[in-house]
Design an enzyme around this catalytic site. Structure first.
Site, PDB file in Angstrom:
ATOM      1  N   ASN A   9      11.228  -7.350  -6.390  1.00 18.30           N
ATOM      2  CA  ASN A   9       9.881  -7.781  -6.010  1.00 18.30           C
ATOM      3  C   ASN A   9       9.013  -7.842  -7.269  1.00 18.30           C
ATOM      4  OD1 ASN A   9       7.087  -7.477  -5.364  1.00 18.30           O
ATOM      5  ND2 ASN A   9       7.639  -6.973  -3.273  1.00 18.30           N
ATOM      6  N   ASP A  11       5.774  -8.843  -7.466  1.00 15.38           N
ATOM      7  CA  ASP A  11       4.330  -8.894  -7.191  1.00 15.38           C
ATOM      8  C   ASP A  11       3.488  -8.332  -8.340  1.00 15.38           C
ATOM      9  OD1 ASP A  11       4.898  -9.805  -4.659  1.00 15.38           O
ATOM     10  OD2 ASP A  11       4.434  -7.926  -3.641  1.00 15.38           O
ATOM     11  N   HIS A  12       3.976  -7.213  -8.908  1.00 15.67           N
ATOM     12  CA  HIS A  12       3.090  -6.525  -9.850  1.00 15.67           C
ATOM     13  C   HIS A  12       3.108  -7.123 -11.253  1.00 15.67           C
ATOM     14  CE1 HIS A  12       1.716  -4.073  -6.726  1.00 15.67           C
ATOM     15  NE2 HIS A  12       2.921  -3.614  -6.444  1.00 15.67           N
ATOM     16  N   ARG A  20      -6.663 -10.187 -15.510  1.00 17.07           N
ATOM     17  CA  ARG A  20      -7.435 -10.996 -16.456  1.00 17.07           C
ATOM     18  C   ARG A  20      -7.608 -12.441 -15.997  1.00 17.07           C
ATOM     19  NH1 ARG A  20      -7.917  -9.060 -21.771  1.00 17.07           N
ATOM     20  NH2 ARG A  20      -8.573  -6.923 -21.528  1.00 17.07           N
ATOM     21  N   HIS A  45       5.250 -11.056  -2.118  1.00 21.39           N
ATOM     22  CA  HIS A  45       4.394 -10.903  -0.949  1.00 21.39           C
ATOM     23  C   HIS A  45       3.131 -11.725  -1.180  1.00 21.39           C
ATOM     24  CE1 HIS A  45       2.243  -7.798   1.914  1.00 21.39           C
ATOM     25  NE2 HIS A  45       2.058  -9.055   2.279  1.00 21.39           N
ATOM     26  N   ARG A  47      -0.125 -12.145  -0.086  1.00 18.31           N
ATOM     27  CA  ARG A  47      -1.083 -11.430   0.776  1.00 18.31           C
ATOM     28  C   ARG A  47      -2.249 -12.335   1.128  1.00 18.31           C
ATOM     29  NH1 ARG A  47      -0.370  -5.490   0.579  1.00 18.31           N
ATOM     30  NH2 ARG A  47      -2.234  -5.533   1.857  1.00 18.31           N
ATOM     31  N   ARG A  51      -4.279 -10.864  -3.746  1.00 18.15           N
ATOM     32  CA  ARG A  51      -4.613  -9.942  -4.827  1.00 18.15           C
ATOM     33  C   ARG A  51      -3.632 -10.018  -5.997  1.00 18.15           C
ATOM     34  NH1 ARG A  51      -3.437  -4.155  -1.955  1.00 18.15           N
ATOM     35  NH2 ARG A  51      -4.858  -5.017  -0.415  1.00 18.15           N
ATOM     36  N   HIS A  52      -2.400 -10.474  -5.729  1.00 19.29           N
ATOM     37  CA  HIS A  52      -1.474 -10.621  -6.875  1.00 19.29           C
ATOM     38  C   HIS A  52      -0.815 -12.011  -6.859  1.00 19.29           C
ATOM     39  CE1 HIS A  52       1.084  -8.938  -3.751  1.00 19.29           C
ATOM     40  NE2 HIS A  52       0.754  -7.687  -3.975  1.00 19.29           N
ATOM     41  N   GLU A  72       7.555 -12.248   1.624  1.00 15.54           N
ATOM     42  CA  GLU A  72       6.939 -11.312   2.563  1.00 15.54           C
ATOM     43  C   GLU A  72       5.597 -11.890   2.970  1.00 15.54           C
ATOM     44  OE1 GLU A  72       6.462  -7.621   0.551  1.00 15.54           O
ATOM     45  OE2 GLU A  72       8.596  -7.347   0.249  1.00 15.54           O
ATOM     46  N   THR A 102      -1.001  -0.656  -0.585  1.00 13.67           N
ATOM     47  CA  THR A 102       0.276  -1.346  -0.435  1.00 13.67           C
ATOM     48  C   THR A 102       0.624  -1.333   1.053  1.00 13.67           C
ATOM     49  OG1 THR A 102       2.592  -1.370  -1.146  1.00 13.67           O
ATOM     50  CG2 THR A 102       1.564   0.789  -0.941  1.00 13.67           C
ATOM     51  N   THR A 103       1.772  -1.907   1.428  1.00 14.45           N
ATOM     52  CA  THR A 103       2.106  -1.994   2.851  1.00 14.45           C
ATOM     53  C   THR A 103       2.458  -0.604   3.362  1.00 14.45           C
ATOM     54  OG1 THR A 103       3.019  -4.128   2.260  1.00 14.45           O
ATOM     55  CG2 THR A 103       3.408  -3.368   4.501  1.00 14.45           C
ATOM     56  N   GLU A 153      13.940  -4.838   7.886  1.00 16.13           N
ATOM     57  CA  GLU A 153      13.850  -4.057   6.651  1.00 16.13           C
ATOM     58  C   GLU A 153      13.240  -2.706   7.011  1.00 16.13           C
ATOM     59  OE1 GLU A 153      12.005  -5.899   3.224  1.00 16.13           O
ATOM     60  OE2 GLU A 153      11.669  -3.939   2.278  1.00 16.13           O
ATOM     61  N   HIS A 191      10.560  -0.037  -0.254  1.00 14.39           N
ATOM     62  CA  HIS A 191       9.225   0.514  -0.422  1.00 14.39           C
ATOM     63  C   HIS A 191       9.277   1.895  -1.079  1.00 14.39           C
ATOM     64  CE1 HIS A 191       5.005   1.311  -0.025  1.00 14.39           C
ATOM     65  NE2 HIS A 191       4.872   0.021   0.208  1.00 14.39           N
ATOM     66  N   GLY A 192       8.715   1.977  -2.257  1.00 12.46           N
ATOM     67  CA  GLY A 192       8.624   3.255  -2.958  1.00 12.46           C
ATOM     68  C   GLY A 192       9.934   3.730  -3.566  1.00 12.46           C
ATOM     69  N   GLY A 213      10.275  -3.109  -6.239  1.00 10.14           N
ATOM     70  CA  GLY A 213       9.310  -3.799  -7.076  1.00 10.14           C
ATOM     71  C   GLY A 213       8.616  -2.920  -8.101  1.00 10.14           C
ATOM     72  N   HIS A 214       7.711  -2.077  -7.637  1.00 11.60           N
ATOM     73  CA  HIS A 214       6.792  -1.388  -8.534  1.00 11.60           C
ATOM     74  C   HIS A 214       7.498  -0.597  -9.626  1.00 11.60           C
ATOM     75  CE1 HIS A 214       3.899   1.766  -9.748  1.00 11.60           C
ATOM     76  NE2 HIS A 214       3.081   0.733  -9.745  1.00 11.60           N
TER      77      HIS A 214
HETATM   78  N1  PXP Z   1       9.589  -4.237   0.932  1.00 12.77           N
HETATM   79  C1  PXP Z   1       8.413  -4.587   1.484  1.00 12.77           C
HETATM   80  C2  PXP Z   1       8.428  -5.191   2.862  1.00 12.77           C
HETATM   81  C3  PXP Z   1       7.214  -4.426   0.781  1.00 12.77           C
HETATM   82  O1  PXP Z   1       6.046  -4.804   1.362  1.00 12.77           O
HETATM   83  C4  PXP Z   1       7.257  -3.914  -0.527  1.00 12.77           C
HETATM   84  C5  PXP Z   1       5.989  -3.787  -1.314  1.00 12.77           C
HETATM   85  O2  PXP Z   1       5.412  -5.035  -1.475  1.00 12.77           O
HETATM   86  C6  PXP Z   1       8.499  -3.585  -1.077  1.00 12.77           C
HETATM   87  C7  PXP Z   1       9.651  -3.717  -0.319  1.00 12.77           C
HETATM   88  C8  PXP Z   1       8.644  -3.092  -2.477  1.00 12.77           C
HETATM   89  O3  PXP Z   1       8.037  -1.846  -2.619  1.00 12.77           O
HETATM   90  P1  PXP Z   1       7.888  -1.207  -4.059  1.00 12.77           P
HETATM   91  O4  PXP Z   1       6.994  -2.098  -4.852  1.00 12.77           O
HETATM   92  O5  PXP Z   1       7.273   0.140  -3.776  1.00 12.77           O
HETATM   93  O6  PXP Z   1       9.259  -1.116  -4.654  1.00 12.77           O
END
Ligand code: PXP
Length: 244
Positions: A9, A11-12, A20, A45, A47, A51-52, A72, A102-103, A153, A191-192, A213-214
């Protein structure tokens, strides 16, 4: 054991760019690097508050990702419409609250949602594989099955928050993954997840796809810092040496 699909992912990468409102770092370039390094797919994602990731990022990714794109999205008509037009390989429906960082939980499937059913139908009719982001709970798995989606998921947030202090959340994930698979659903998770906590989840045989992702983007920032500073040092020093 079947191999695990790893979707990254990005996104970040876009979060950093949006800080910026400039054109770097480019999430499309990050996607290409992730794929070259072994990612099986790219997840973003889009959104509602943008935001990203921006609409144009999704358009460019849909045209450039050589593996698969997992989009997503919430059940917003506008974004579902865009997904149907761009036809990513997979759409993962997630809950969205504007004020959240976050979600923060899976979809609420405790009562019928015509909006969710409509979104699933529109995405499916467009030929997109639909996955639902759910809490690892029996009721959510049963509801997902009734909705006729091919995949879920499992939200690993509880595990991510508690893995240092016990195995209850991991046991719950294992159990939910087994139940979902027995119900005929493909099981994804995310997630996480981080470099420290991913291994026990990656070892759950019933899970076939991870979305991370993060932690990866965080590692990329630190991993790239030495090269980035050296290059800037060299540019500045070269310009200085050549100045009158
Ligand atoms: N899966 C879903 C459905 C999410 O919404 C996210 C966060 O956008 C992730 C996975 C990835 O989570 P993380 O960035 O904490 O790895």
């Amino acid at each position: 054991m079947r191999p695990m699909r790893l979707y990254i992912n990005i996104d970040h990468v876009a979060t950093l760019r949006q800080a910026r409102r400039t054109d770097e770092p480019d999430p499309v370039a990050a996607a290409a690097l992730a794929e070259a390094a072994g990612a099986d797919g790219i997840t973003v994602h889009l959104r509602e508050d943008r935001r990203h990731i921006q609409d144009e990022d999704v358009r460019r990714l849909a045209a450039s990702v050589g593996t698969v794109l997992n989009l997503e999205l919430a059940t917003s008509d506008e974004i579902v419409e865009m997904a149907c037009a761009l036809r990513p390989h997979q759409a993962t429906l997630v809950p969205e609250r504007r004020e959240e960082i976050t979600t923060e939980g899976g979809l609420d499937l405790s009562r019928p949602s015509p909006r969710l059913e409509r979104s699933i139908g529109r995405l499916r009719d467009a030929g997109i594989r639909v996955s639902l982001f759910i809490d690892p709970e029996p009721a959510a798995i049963a509801a997902s099955r009734s909705l006729g989606v091919p995949a879920v998921e499992l939200h690993t947030g509880r595990y991510a928050h508690t893995w240092r202090s016990g195995s209850a959340a991991l046991d719950g994930l294992r159990q939910a993954a087994a139940e979902a698979r027995a119900a005929g659903l493909a099981v994804h998770a995310g997630h996480g997840l981080t470099y420290l906590n991913v291994a026990p989840v990656a070892a759950i045989a019933d899970i076939e796809e991870l979305n991370i992702g993060h932690s990866v983007v965080s590692r990329a920032v630190l991993g790239g810092m030495t090269v980035a500073v050296r290059e800037m040092r060299r540019l500045v020093d070269t310009a200085r040496a050549g100045a009158p």
